[in-house]
Design a protein around this motif. Structure first.
Motif, PDB file in Angstrom:
ATOM      1  N   GLU A 100      20.613  10.456   5.449  1.00  0.00           N
ATOM      2  CA  GLU A 100      20.602   9.454   4.379  1.00  0.00           C
ATOM      3  C   GLU A 100      19.285   9.594   3.639  1.00  0.00           C
ATOM      4  N   ARG A 101      19.360   9.574   2.313  1.00  0.00           N
ATOM      5  CA  ARG A 101      18.145   9.767   1.514  1.00  0.00           C
ATOM      6  C   ARG A 101      18.055   8.695   0.436  1.00  0.00           C
ATOM      7  N   VAL A 102      16.888   8.101   0.319  1.00  0.00           N
ATOM      8  CA  VAL A 102      16.568   7.184  -0.778  1.00  0.00           C
ATOM      9  C   VAL A 102      15.638   7.907  -1.737  1.00  0.00           C
ATOM     10  N   LEU A 103      16.022   7.957  -3.014  1.00  0.00           N
ATOM     11  CA  LEU A 103      15.181   8.556  -4.044  1.00  0.00           C
ATOM     12  C   LEU A 103      14.522   7.452  -4.858  1.00  0.00           C
ATOM     13  N   ILE A 104      13.214   7.497  -4.921  1.00  0.00           N
ATOM     14  CA  ILE A 104      12.465   6.588  -5.779  1.00  0.00           C
ATOM     15  C   ILE A 104      12.172   7.349  -7.065  1.00  0.00           C
ATOM     16  N   LEU A 105      12.740   6.867  -8.174  1.00  0.00           N
ATOM     17  CA  LEU A 105      12.659   7.597  -9.443  1.00  0.00           C
ATOM     18  C   LEU A 105      11.768   6.885 -10.444  1.00  0.00           C
ATOM     19  N   SER A 139       9.778   1.233 -10.884  1.00  0.00           N
ATOM     20  CA  SER A 139       9.270  -0.023 -11.435  1.00  0.00           C
ATOM     21  C   SER A 139       9.736  -1.233 -10.633  1.00  0.00           C
ATOM     22  N   GLU A 140      10.865  -1.104  -9.927  1.00  0.00           N
ATOM     23  CA  GLU A 140      11.406  -2.234  -9.176  1.00  0.00           C
ATOM     24  C   GLU A 140      10.620  -2.525  -7.897  1.00  0.00           C
ATOM     25  N   ILE A 141       9.857  -1.534  -7.429  1.00  0.00           N
ATOM     26  CA  ILE A 141       9.073  -1.761  -6.217  1.00  0.00           C
ATOM     27  C   ILE A 141       7.581  -1.504  -6.473  1.00  0.00           C
ATOM     28  N   HIS A 158       3.503  -1.705  -2.626  1.00  0.00           N
ATOM     29  CA  HIS A 158       2.746  -0.458  -2.595  1.00  0.00           C
ATOM     30  C   HIS A 158       3.039   0.399  -1.369  1.00  0.00           C
ATOM     31  N   GLU A 159       3.243  -0.207  -0.226  1.00  0.00           N
ATOM     32  CA  GLU A 159       3.453   0.592   0.985  1.00  0.00           C
ATOM     33  C   GLU A 159       4.825   1.262   1.008  1.00  0.00           C
ATOM     34  N   LEU A 160       5.723   0.841   0.089  1.00  0.00           N
ATOM     35  CA  LEU A 160       7.041   1.467   0.013  1.00  0.00           C
ATOM     36  C   LEU A 160       7.040   2.692  -0.896  1.00  0.00           C
ATOM     37  N   LEU A 161       6.007   2.832  -1.708  1.00  0.00           N
ATOM     38  CA  LEU A 161       5.916   3.962  -2.638  1.00  0.00           C
ATOM     39  C   LEU A 161       5.300   5.158  -1.928  1.00  0.00           C
ATOM     40  N   CYS A 162       6.125   5.874  -1.197  1.00  0.00           N
ATOM     41  CA  CYS A 162       5.644   7.038  -0.465  1.00  0.00           C
ATOM     42  C   CYS A 162       6.823   7.910  -0.047  1.00  0.00           C
ATOM     43  N   ASP A 163       6.511   9.127   0.350  1.00  0.00           N
ATOM     44  CA  ASP A 163       7.516  10.054   0.866  1.00  0.00           C
ATOM     45  C   ASP A 163       7.449  10.024   2.392  1.00  0.00           C
ATOM     46  N   PHE A 164       8.554   9.696   3.028  1.00  0.00           N
ATOM     47  CA  PHE A 164       8.538   9.722   4.483  1.00  0.00           C
ATOM     48  C   PHE A 164       9.916  10.020   5.043  1.00  0.00           C
ATOM     49  N   GLY A 165       9.942  10.430   6.296  1.00  0.00           N
ATOM     50  CA  GLY A 165      11.186  10.692   6.990  1.00  0.00           C
ATOM     51  C   GLY A 165      11.158  10.040   8.362  1.00  0.00           C
ATOM     52  N   ILE A 166      12.343   9.668   8.853  1.00  0.00           N
ATOM     53  CA  ILE A 166      12.481   9.112  10.197  1.00  0.00           C
ATOM     54  C   ILE A 166      13.467  10.010  10.938  1.00  0.00           C
ATOM     55  N   TYR A 167      13.006  10.612  12.005  1.00  0.00           N
ATOM     56  CA  TYR A 167      13.803  11.576  12.758  1.00  0.00           C
ATOM     57  C   TYR A 167      14.351  10.906  14.020  1.00  0.00           C
ATOM     58  N   GLY A 168      15.545  10.312  13.868  1.00  0.00           N
ATOM     59  CA  GLY A 168      16.116   9.552  14.971  1.00  0.00           C
ATOM     60  C   GLY A 168      15.142   8.454  15.391  1.00  0.00           C
ATOM     61  N   ASP A 169      14.962   8.294  16.700  1.00  0.00           N
ATOM     62  CA  ASP A 169      13.973   7.336  17.183  1.00  0.00           C
ATOM     63  C   ASP A 169      12.782   8.062  17.797  1.00  0.00           C
TER      64      ASP A 169
END
Length: 203
Positions: free
Chosen positions: A91-96, A132-134, A138-149
């Motif tokens: 699942e991927r969220v793109l911040i544009l 612009s919606e977020i 500030h802490e949500l504006l980043c590139d990250f991944g979660i690999y299972g747990d």
């Protein structure tokens, strides 16, 4: 080191040893930091191929149309597609940036939309958020991944989307922190499928 007579060498060696000690301390905390693109891509591939990994959540903050379009980026994307075929849920969220997805536009700019649609058609669950919606989150504006747990990955880029640093963190508390960030992002996100349905329905 002490056997060398040059005092400058000894001073510089001391600085280097301090840096090494800092790296070892970071590793002891469960974090691995990569500065080279090839090195972090190799680590990224290794963790995604870990036996038993069933899901991968990815957040990509797109500020440049060249994002993930270089050879290593395309290789990583193909890896995503290959692993989906093997049963990994991605699942991927793109911040544009609003430049790529203006508030009045139903879909992002064509060149970006093609990249998104390719991922969607290949089986990645795609969601979008306008930057612009977020902007205040500030802490949500980043590139990250979660690999299972098991671990999280934090990618730091410059304004040209070149890698500055990639940090893999195996600390359980960090995984929980980023899982909470993921849930917060989903409150703002809209699925790409829903956007396509809106366009098809004239909405």
């Amino acid at each position: 080191i002490a056997s060398h007579n040059d005092p400058l060498f000894c001073d510089l060696a001391s600085i280097k040893l301090t840096s090494i000690m800092d790296d070892v301390s970071t590793i002891a905390d469960g974090k691995l930091v990569f500065h080279d693109t090839e090195a972090w891509r190799a680590a990224y591939e290794r963790i995604l191929r870990t036996p038993g990994l069933s899901r991968y959540f990815s957040v990509a903050w797109l500020r440049n149309e060249d994002y993930w379009q270089d050879a290593p980026g395309r290789h990583s994307m193909q890896l995503n597609y290959d692993l989906i075929q093997l049963g990994l849920r991605i699942e991927r969220v793109l911040i544009l940036n609003d430049f790529f997805w203006p508030p009045a536009a139903g879909l992002p700019a064509k060149i970006i939309c093609q990249w998104i649609e390719e991922q969607y058609k290949r089986g990645i669950v795609m969601r979008l958020i306008r930057e612009s919606e977020i902007a205040e989150e500030h802490e949500l504006l980043c590139d990250f991944g979660i690999y299972g747990d098991r671990a999280t990955g934090m990618l730091e880029l410059d304004e040209q989307c070149r890698t500055l640093r990639f940090t893999l963190d195996f600390d359980r508390r960090t995984v929980q922190l980023f899982e909470e960030r993921w849930r917060r992002l989903l409150l703002f996100a809209i699925s790409f499928r829903e956007l396509l349905d809106q366009q098809a329905g004239g909405g």
